[in-house]
Design a protein around this motif. Structure first.
Motif, short mmCIF file in Angstrom:
data_model
loop_
_atom_site.label_atom_id
_atom_site.label_comp_id
_atom_site.label_asym_id
_atom_site.label_seq_id
_atom_site.Cartn_x
_atom_site.Cartn_y
_atom_site.Cartn_z
N TRP A 341 0.84 -1.20 0.00
CA TRP A 341 0.00 0.00 0.00
C TRP A 341 0.88 1.25 0.00
N LYS A 344 2.57 2.14 -3.34
CA LYS A 344 1.69 2.76 -4.34
C LYS A 344 1.58 4.27 -4.16
N TYR A 463 -8.94 0.40 9.94
CA TYR A 463 -9.43 1.16 8.77
C TYR A 463 -10.80 1.78 9.03
#
Length: 550
Positions: A341, A344, A463
């Motif tokens: 993650w 990116k 999250y």
């Protein structure tokens, strides 16, 4: 104390909180006078540590460290006009960690003698060699120079253990009286004090003596409407701190005004428990008749005592590298912020969001000179202008992310616990431009001001989450208008931090703290602070938490 026990402790409004048999925070119960007795001197500690290190080398260890620890604590609990409990505890022993055959081994002993340390070291090496037979990959330690003989001490002005118990009890009962005089139906108050006397020695050549102090005054105030049976509570807006008893001597210079119209006061390096208890009583009475929130999208203005918990759960935990790598999956979850993650370059937050890890911050719970691997502590960037730039890591993790040094955030909560990666202080940096709380609110057309940490829920990847608070105020056309109730906001971590629109300047910056943050199997507790100034988040989803029966 395990985390599940502390959950019960923090629910101060439950009524049956402070039972007479409530245990101490750990260790053997002792007479309070024992907490003032000096421990071993540095020369004795070095001699004992060398016995362990030499035995580990002789048994075949390629690396070894010894931790000799004396852990002291005292807790005082009161309710209304009486003392509920007083507990003092001491724990003393040593732990030896070794690398042999490329594998970790650990053993601990309460026989703090040269023979005891040598035997523990030999057992640790035997354990490592046994484990090496099933180890798939050898441990790789980031290089660490030895510091020789050094020391560090929390820069306190007054040791809380030296303050007479009667004086501390008098202060807590005075806080209770202030709450009762201002309309409270019930009030509980407590004071936690911790002193970690830790000595670390390693085959790298470090002999580090540290004296760490922490303190936490807190309370919960409840008001009841006898006609309806309805009740409301508010907890203290104190923060546990890495300070001495001077924290309970309020200084005007340490106080920060909250939003106009709330009466709230923030605290930095000192805390006025009497004033906060009196205000809490007035606010819980107001909460009994406060308007229930209408669900919808609101701009949220979050003060530091509230925002600190959100930082802890949605930034501090997901950036622990062991969690990212899946080492905590069985117990406390993983992290959405994986190495893939991060690669990116996905935005963690808006450009306003600058978050640092900091083990040096004066007054913070996580402030120490050296971690439990003998690494000198530091400050480093985690999120810069909204982009994730680094994680929290220790010596055997650095190579995984292509780095050559530890961040100095390794910790064990006792001499008989093995040290592992723990969260450092993680803080949102204040804005550089001058901006007060009231100026921040002026730009809010429809919003809610939230103070104090409340209930929360977050998923295993850190999250999706939901957070409540202690007190809530409606913001309409740039001004505080009325108190609200039944407020909680929901978001995911990226969505929330990308909605961050502005944060107040340094003059509003202060700390929140978590005194008992649980992690690991077997579970360990650590203490960590999170700093911020009051901050605005635009367009966040707010729900009504009131339960309807029937």
């Amino acid at each position: 104390m395990k985390r599940r026990n502390f959950v019960g402790l923090t629910g101060l409004a439950a009524g049956a909180l402070f039972l007479p048999a409530f245990p101490s925070l750990g260790g053997t119960p002792v007479d309070p006078a024992r907490l003032l007795e000096p421990g071993l001197d540095v020369a004795q500690k070095k001699r004992l540590a060398d016995a362990g290190l030499n035995a580990a080398r002789a048994a075949g260890a390629s690396y070894a460290d010894v931790r000799i620890g004396r852990y002291l604590n005292q807790s005082i609990f009161t309710r209304e006009k009486q003392v509920q409990n007083l507990a003092s505890g001491e724990s003393f022993g040593a732990g030896v960690r070794v690398l042999a055959g490329g594998t970790w081994g650990f053993a601990a002993t309460n026989n703090v003698s040269e023979a005891g340390l040598a035997k523990a070291a030999q057992l640790a090496v035997q354990t490592a060699k046994a484990n090496s037979k099933v180890q798939k990959e050898q441990v790789r330690l980031a290089p660490q120079k030895g510091y020789g003989e050094v020391s560090w001490k929390t820069p306190i002005q007054q040791n809380a253990f030296e303050v007479p118990i009667a004086q501390k009890v008098e202060l807590l009962l005075a806080a209770n009286a202030a709450a009762l005089a201002n309309g409270a139906s019930f009030v509980n108050s407590s004071l936690f004090q911790i002193n970690e006397q830790k000595y670390f020695a390693s085959t790298d050549g470090s002999y580090i003596d540290q004296d760490v102090h922490r303190i936490w005054p807190t309370f919960s105030v409840t008001a009841i409407d006898k006609a309806t049976g309805k009740f409301r509570s508010r907890d203290a807006l104190s923060a546990p701190m890495g300070l001495g008893y001077e924290y309970l001597t309020p200084k005007a210079a340490d106080q920060v005004a909250g939003a106009a119209g709330t009466g709230l006061v923030g605290y930095r390096n000192s805390y006025d428990i009497l004033a906060d208890a009196a205000l809490a009583a007035k606010q819980v009475k107001e909460k009994l008749t406060a308007k229930s929130v209408v669900p919808g999208k609101y701009d949220l203005v979050l003060e530091p005592n509230h925002l600190g918990l959100t930082i802890h759960e949605s930034v501090g935990h997901p950036l622990e590298l062991d969690r990212v790598l899946g080492y905590e999956a069985n117990y406390a979850g993983t992290s959405f912020a994986t190495l893939e993650w991060k690669a990116k370059g996905l935005p963690y937050g808006s450009k306003v969001v600058n978050i640092v890890a900091d083990k040096l911050q004066p007054g913070s719970l996580g402030a120490v000179g050296y971690d439990d691997e003998g690494v000198k502590t530091k400050r480093w960037d985690l999120i810069k202008e909204g982009r994730l730039v680094d994680y929290e890591k220790i010596r055997d993790q650095a190579h995984i992310v292509g780095q050559t040094e530890s961040d100095g955030c390794c910790y064990a909560d006792s001499w008989d616990s093995v040290q592992f990666q723990r969260m450092p202080n993680v803080s949102l940096q204040p804005g550089k431009a001058k901006l007060s709380v009231d100026e921040l609110i002026k730009n809010v057309d429809k919003g809610i001001y939230i103070a104090g940490r409340g209930s929360y829920s977050i998923d295993q990847q850190r999250y999706n989450f939901q957070f409540g608070g202690q007190v809530f105020y409606a913001i309409e056309k740039g001004k505080i208008t009325e108190m609200l109730e039944d407020v909680a906001y929901q978001a995911n971590t990226q969505e929330f931090w990308n909605s961050c629109a502005a944060t107040c300047d340094e003059s509003d910056y202060r700390l929140f703290g978590s005194f008992f943050d649980g992690k690991g199997q077997p579970s360990q507790a650590s203490a960590v602070s999170h700093g911020s100034a009051t901050t605005r988040f635009n367009g966040v989803n707010v729900i009504n938490t009131a339960r309807k029966i029937g």
